[in-house]
Write an enzyme that holds these catalytic residues in place. Sequence first.
Site, PDB file in Angstrom:
ATOM      1  N   TYR A 816     -17.936  28.383 104.213  1.00 25.97           N
ATOM      2  CA  TYR A 816     -17.648  29.398 103.264  1.00 25.97           C
ATOM      3  C   TYR A 816     -16.919  30.605 104.294  1.00 25.97           C
ATOM      4  O   TYR A 816     -16.506  31.354 103.669  1.00 25.97           O
ATOM      5  CB  TYR A 816     -18.607  29.339 102.378  1.00 25.97           C
ATOM      6  CG  TYR A 816     -19.033  28.443 101.896  1.00 25.97           C
ATOM      7  CD1 TYR A 816     -17.963  28.548 100.902  1.00 25.97           C
ATOM      8  CD2 TYR A 816     -20.110  27.986 101.893  1.00 25.97           C
ATOM      9  CE1 TYR A 816     -18.452  27.583  99.543  1.00 25.97           C
ATOM     10  CE2 TYR A 816     -20.106  26.832 100.328  1.00 25.97           C
ATOM     11  CZ  TYR A 816     -19.172  27.333  99.047  1.00 25.97           C
ATOM     12  OH  TYR A 816     -19.112  25.993  98.287  1.00 25.97           O
ATOM     13  N   ILE A 817     -17.243  30.696 105.259  1.00 24.37           N
ATOM     14  CA  ILE A 817     -16.965  31.815 105.945  1.00 24.37           C
ATOM     15  C   ILE A 817     -15.960  31.688 107.492  1.00 24.37           C
ATOM     16  O   ILE A 817     -15.612  31.045 107.579  1.00 24.37           O
ATOM     17  CB  ILE A 817     -18.717  32.661 107.145  1.00 24.37           C
ATOM     18  CG1 ILE A 817     -19.554  32.564 106.155  1.00 24.37           C
ATOM     19  CG2 ILE A 817     -17.619  33.574 107.555  1.00 24.37           C
ATOM     20  CD1 ILE A 817     -20.817  33.139 107.131  1.00 24.37           C
TER      21      ILE A 817
END
Length: 857
Positions: A816-817
């Site tokens: 996600y990052i």
Amino acid sequence: MSDSEDMPLAIRKKNANNSSDHSDSDSDVPLGKRKRSAARQVIKDDDEDDESIQNSGSDSDKPLVKRTRPAVRRKTYQEDDDSDDDDDGDYNSNHKNGSASKKSKDSNSSDSDVALAKRKPTTNGNGDAKRTKSAPKYKEESSDSDSEMPLAKKASAKKEAPAKKAAAKVKVESGSSKTSKSTSKSTSNGKTATSKSRVKSEPESDTKPKKPKKEEEEEEDLNAWWLNQNENEDDSVKWTSLHHNGVFFPPEYIPHGVKMKYEGKAITLAPEVEEVASFFGAMLHTEHAENPTFRENFFKDFSKLAKRHKTVPEIKSFSKCDFTPMYEYFQAEREMKKSMTKEQKQSLKEEKLALEEQYGICYLDGRKEKVGNFRIEPPGLFRGRGKHPKTGCLKLRVQPEQVTLNLSKDAPVPKAPAGHKWAKIVHDDTKTWLATWKENVNDSTKYVFLAAGSSLKGQSDMKKFEVARRLKGEIEGIRRGYMADLKDKKMFIRQRATAMYLIDRLALRAGNEKGEDEADTVGCCSLRYEHVTLEKPDIMHLDFLGKDSIRFQKDMKVDEQVFKNIRLFKREPAQEGDELFDRLKTSELNKHLQNLMPGLTAKVFRTYNASFTFQDQLQKLTPADGTVAEKLLAYNRANREVAILCNHQRAVSKGHAGQMEKIQDKIRALKYQKYKLKRTILTLEPKLKKKRPEFLEPESDLEDSWMDEYEVQLMAKEKEKVTLKWEKENQRRKENKEKPQTEKELKDMLKEVDARAKELAKERKSGNVPGARGATVEKCEAQLLKLDERIAATRTAMTDKDENKQTALGTSKINYIDPRISTAWCQKYDVPLEKIFTKILRDKFKWAMTVDPDWEF
DNA sequence: GTGTGTACTTAGTAAATAACTT
DNA sequence: AAGTTATTTACTAAGTACACAC
């Protein structure tokens, strides 16, 4: 104090059971309390003010019977509901005087017309009398005002409520404003900012400017697809050439001959049967093996197989089975493995390497790339998570005849294992998989893909983040849009807007429909009545099982209109088991999102919010002139914020409670020192008893019994130390041919320790503590301060650890990052990349290494 | 539209390794 | 050297999303 306070939106999960109670009074971390009031009722009372929907009792009368079970839900409902569907539009929001919403089942056809219509009080069709009264012209409502919420972030939410009344009701249709004032340069394909700088400090992948001498490095350059990305290439074609060596099949089963017992007697099993019994035997005493469903499913398959092999006596009852001998055998095997010699381990390693050499590599468009899971999944018992109805079922051995390979036409077809052939050979250049087969338990398709570090995966990963970055530019308008839609007359639109709100603000997953023979878990669109409760003014409690049956439990303040909407949605379905968003499906939601922004789907919000939050937190938390360790702490904290946002959890480790206890003891030991120091001060300066009464106050959580025990331990350790020192000294003397110390000398020393122990006891009793030589009140006070600091630091570490016990940081870091945030940060703050990315991650994210230190998501 | 199937991403946990104790 | 514990990687289940058939 508790963070829950400033963290409205995503309040953290309450650790229901797990709260390890560290009793330390002053140290307890308030992790948020559960407020579970009777929401339902609440709603009820408030009904009055609100719309009437209810009177439309009529509607409820319908046979809403929907499925009791989650699975099929929607359909039924839909059907009968159809009729009234249209009128949802009619339903209107109330506004202060309670307007009515109602859903008359009546006729009104097209929902469209409903548009603003509502106002007409009139009864519709069936006379639902709804008190439509006043029908304020609906529109204008206030609330949209705060639309732009900052999301997720703590602080913000708090205040957000009142906010400006902006009135911007903007309907936001698609396009939404392009407000992209944002900084983001290069929204496009990332390639922009890139180029130049490369993250330093990474030994292995450092492609230095100097000419590569090793061919590996050259190869790397060739593989650096991110350096020359071609904007709009047709990405449906994934390769022009694909060569590989097929897949690896697990070895045949080799019988061990260990016999399980049936009715207390050893029983002989055919190898095929023994294999399956072993699957279970090896798992004895695990959670799975204790799970009744798992046992049942296992036993059904197992007994059937045993019967087929005419096992005598016939295995008819699980409870008569005793797998212990097998269990013990595997335990022993494990031990054996541990105690293998170096050579054995080495040769094992080489075997593995050879395998990787053969199957772990393929050639994609001529470039060497790593293959991910080239091993065909071995047979075993299906480990479904949560309440999966099929957990424990026998997962059969996969035969080459079931496996289809995908490679280019000019590629040699790998040989199937002797005596076997492949199911099929295909040449589909629009697919990225190298091999596929069907698994028998759930009839799902399995694939062999390239490794995460491959160009194909890297490209799509980068693309994913680029979409999220584009969302950053559109988010403002999109939020404004759904805030306005919260009051739309059409039920469908209202539901859609409400869902978008939840997905955006709470990072919920889309929530596709699921089948009957899967665990009952939900996401946003599949939330049911029972998963949401409301508490008076504007608190919503969410409690449901999400992906992997991980519990999602948060309480949060929501927008007023969202609150009203949910109250409304909850009222519609007649009973538990019904969907909250009964007219919304993920496909429709995504279709709408697609209109708002090409490429936008529900999951993009998670990516966007995760990356955005991370960048934001990182920027706020990083101490520019701190040490590397401090910066890393900030990094991990930002990471944790994201993990909490996404609800990434993990099982609390076995030793956790014990570890916490240990730390707690460490703190107690420090407090003990404080206590002693204070007494010393008072001994030195008795007068202070009056002036500084705090010196007399007992340390919290420091009981006499604990101190007794502690002193005993302290002395025991001291003795050990003394003894060890004595032995060492003698050893030395021996080597130097000096005269050894006598036993008596040791004894004397030990006696001294005993004497000290008595002293300690006495000090404790009298409260008279002379302290070290040269002790002064000032010195002691200074030490007290130091101790306080250490206690605080230790306590922070403990809180940290405790909070982390059930939070998994890895998932968000991996998925996600945006890794460019991390690589830029490393450059900017001079932190070695390998401190935050493991080897595999560095490989996976190599495309993200070439960013400027000030790159922004 | 609904229903089904496919392909690919995301997820927690088990196993393997590395780091740290004893 | 062996035992722990912490970290990393391997594994595969469980999601999302979209295409295609009816």
